[in-house]
Scaffold this active site. Structure first.
Site, short mmCIF file in Angstrom:
data_model
loop_
_atom_site.label_atom_id
_atom_site.label_comp_id
_atom_site.label_asym_id
_atom_site.label_seq_id
_atom_site.Cartn_x
_atom_site.Cartn_y
_atom_site.Cartn_z
N TYR A 1 0.84 -1.20 0.00
CA TYR A 1 0.00 0.00 0.00
C TYR A 1 0.88 1.25 0.00
CZ TYR A 1 -3.94 -3.04 1.36
OH TYR A 1 -4.91 -4.02 1.40
N PRO B 1 -15.98 -3.44 3.26
CA PRO B 1 -17.30 -3.83 3.81
C PRO B 1 -18.40 -2.82 3.50
CG PRO B 1 -15.93 -2.93 5.55
CD PRO B 1 -15.04 -3.05 4.33
N LEU B 2 -18.00 -1.61 3.10
CA LEU B 2 -19.00 -0.59 2.72
C LEU B 2 -19.12 -0.49 1.21
CD1 LEU B 2 -17.96 2.18 5.30
CD2 LEU B 2 -19.90 0.61 5.45
N SER C 1 -22.69 3.73 2.34
CA SER C 1 -22.94 4.84 3.27
C SER C 1 -24.08 5.73 2.75
CB SER C 1 -21.68 5.69 3.42
OG SER C 1 -21.42 6.37 2.20
N1 NAP Z 1 -7.08 -7.95 1.06
C1 NAP Z 1 -7.29 -7.18 0.03
O1 NAP Z 1 -7.02 -7.53 -1.11
C2 NAP Z 1 -7.89 -5.81 0.26
C3 NAP Z 1 -8.41 -5.07 -0.81
C4 NAP Z 1 -8.97 -3.82 -0.55
C5 NAP Z 1 -9.00 -3.33 0.74
N2 NAP Z 1 -8.46 -4.05 1.77
C6 NAP Z 1 -8.47 -3.56 3.16
O2 NAP Z 1 -9.82 -3.27 3.53
C7 NAP Z 1 -9.90 -1.94 4.01
C8 NAP Z 1 -11.28 -1.35 3.73
O3 NAP Z 1 -11.61 -1.44 2.36
P1 NAP Z 1 -11.84 -0.18 1.43
O4 NAP Z 1 -11.21 1.02 2.02
O5 NAP Z 1 -11.44 -0.60 0.07
O6 NAP Z 1 -13.42 -0.04 1.37
P2 NAP Z 1 -14.55 0.41 2.39
O7 NAP Z 1 -14.07 0.34 3.78
O8 NAP Z 1 -15.75 -0.36 2.00
O9 NAP Z 1 -14.83 1.92 1.96
C9 NAP Z 1 -13.91 2.93 2.17
C10 NAP Z 1 -14.46 4.17 1.51
O10 NAP Z 1 -15.69 4.54 2.11
C11 NAP Z 1 -15.67 5.86 2.60
N3 NAP Z 1 -16.31 5.80 3.93
C12 NAP Z 1 -15.90 5.09 4.99
N4 NAP Z 1 -16.74 5.25 6.03
C13 NAP Z 1 -17.71 6.09 5.59
C14 NAP Z 1 -18.86 6.63 6.20
N5 NAP Z 1 -19.18 6.33 7.45
N6 NAP Z 1 -19.65 7.48 5.46
C15 NAP Z 1 -19.32 7.77 4.19
N7 NAP Z 1 -18.24 7.29 3.56
C16 NAP Z 1 -17.44 6.45 4.26
C17 NAP Z 1 -14.21 6.26 2.67
O11 NAP Z 1 -14.05 7.62 2.32
P3 NAP Z 1 -13.39 8.68 3.34
O12 NAP Z 1 -11.99 8.25 3.54
O13 NAP Z 1 -13.53 9.96 2.61
O14 NAP Z 1 -14.23 8.58 4.59
C18 NAP Z 1 -13.56 5.36 1.64
O15 NAP Z 1 -13.57 5.99 0.39
C19 NAP Z 1 -8.74 -1.21 3.34
O16 NAP Z 1 -8.36 -0.07 4.05
C20 NAP Z 1 -7.68 -2.27 3.33
O17 NAP Z 1 -6.98 -2.28 4.57
C21 NAP Z 1 -7.91 -5.29 1.54
#
Ligand code: NAP
Length: 335
Positions: free
Chosen positions: A56, A211-212, A218
């Site tokens: 990352y 998860p979102l 959201s």
């Molecule tokens: N193992 C893998 O291959 C893999 C792949 C992808 C991700 N991941 C891990 O999973 C974690 C989470 O996944 P993700 O970041 O891709 O997706 P996510 O958690 O589903 O969504 C994150 C996005 O949602 C927004 N958000 C979060 N909380 C919110 C709320 N309460 N209201 C409105 N918008 C909200 C954030 O924007 P803002 O920052 O502007 O709030 C960000 O753009 C990553 O950080 C990473 O550590 C792992």
């Protein structure tokens, strides 16, 4: 905060923090002080579970996220569970917004990676070390042997696999018990539910990434206009944020809003509580750059949905029309 139980005796806060977006895929990286403050705020609010990966970062600083996470958590090292990942890099020069993935899980690469991650995280052990993606050249049994060695050496406490199905989990687990599978899982991405009986049988936890649905659930986004348009934000090319998706996801967002109203909660909180309340071994790791959203997301741990409510949501989701959702970048063939 409520705790959930992953495999191999790992107990963590029911909501973790995904740290990827602070350095990668959601616009230009945040300033270090801002990222450190956000991660420390999470600890203050009761979060004990933090997710990062070797890959990352950006082309200028490809491992930046581990450095950030290590710096932020140094004062709390013995109170938190840190997961990081090996075996993957991005093709940062491919000119794409969502860069292709390049797997490499050869034992010699893993050995170099673990020492690099320990150094960047500023710690002498990693709590959960995940294979980020399968490498078609390296059978998972070979990787599992290396994990057994790293556990014996004290460099890692437990290991996990990311984006895997039943066959790989069983083969890996037979060689060195797997603590956690980290797969994409949300109300828009439920294809790994068929893996749940296997995880339950083997005592393996599920860490739910994205998860979102990358923020869609959201309800805060109507289009891509608030995302950075300089090629650093994957959301600009995700199908759930495309113009036609707005109408396709109306029913889905109405559903989470309805349940949220009953619980005096927000759509994000219901999206997370739905999976936490489904199984005591599922832990979502939502990512955010904003303290208010961090507080909101961690608050999902206090929302109790009954088994009947979870089942009713599942029933409503079954067969519901919704847009496609981002399923991950393409894995490049190893040369
Ligand atoms: N193992 C893998 O291959 C893999 C792949 C992808 C991700 N991941 C891990 O999973 C974690 C989470 O996944 P993700 O970041 O891709 O997706 P996510 O958690 O589903 O969504 C994150 C996005 O949602 C927004 N958000 C979060 N909380 C919110 C709320 N309460 N209201 C409105 N918008 C909200 C954030 O924007 P803002 O920052 O502007 O709030 C960000 O753009 C990553 O950080 C990473 O550590 C792992």
């Amino acid at each position: 905060m409520k705790q959930q139980e992953l495999g191999q005796g790992l107990s963590v806060s029911a909501v973790g923090l995904g740290c990827m977006g602070l350095s990668h895929a959601y616009g230009q990286p945040v300033a270090e002080a801002e990222g450190v403050a956000l991660i420390r705020k999470a600890v203050e609010l009761g979060c004990t579970f933090f997710d990062t990966a070797e890959c990352y970062g950006t082309s200028e600083a490809p491992h930046e996220n581990e450095v950030l996470v290590g710096k932020a958590l140094a004062p709390y090292r013995d109170q938190v569970v840190i997961g990081t990942k090996f075996g993957l890099s991005f093709d940062l020069e491919d000119g794409k917004v969502n860069h292709d993935l390049v797997p490499d899980a050869r034992p010699e690469t893993i050995r170099r990676s673990v020492d690099g991650s320990l150094q960047r995280l500023g710690t002498d052990y990693i709590d959960i070390y995940y294979q980020h993606r399968q490498d078609p050249r390296v059978p998972v049994e070979v990787v599992a042997e290396v994990m057994a060695d790293l556990i014996r050496e004290g460099k890692i406490r437990a290991w996990g696999l990311s984006e895997v199905g039943e066959n790989v989990v069983r083969r890996a687990h037979a060689v060195c018990p797997v603590a956690v599978v980290q797969n994409r899982y949300s109300m828009m991405a439920r294809w790994y539910e068929s893996l749940f009986p296997t995880l339950e049988e083997l005592g393996v936890g599920l860490v739910a990434f994205s998860p979102l649905a990358n923020g869609l659930l959201s309800g805060a986004y109507r289009d891509t206009s608030s995302f950075s348009q300089d090629g650093s934000d994957y959301r600009t090319v995700m199908p759930q944020f495309a113009p036609e998706a707005l109408a396709q996801n109306e029913r889905l967002l109405a559903l989470v809003e309805e349940v949220a109203a009953v619980h005096d909660a927000t759509p994000s909180q219901i999206s997370l509580a739905w999976m936490i309340c489904k199984k005591p071994w599922i832990v979502p790791i939502p990512g955010t750059r904003k303290v208010a959203r961090l507080r909101e997301n961690l608050g999902a741990a206090s929302i109790e949905l009954t088994a009947a409510e979870v089942a009713a949501i599942d029933e409503a989701l079954n067969g519901m029309t919704m847009s496609s959702v981002f399923g991950g970048s393409a894995v490049k063939k190893a040369s």
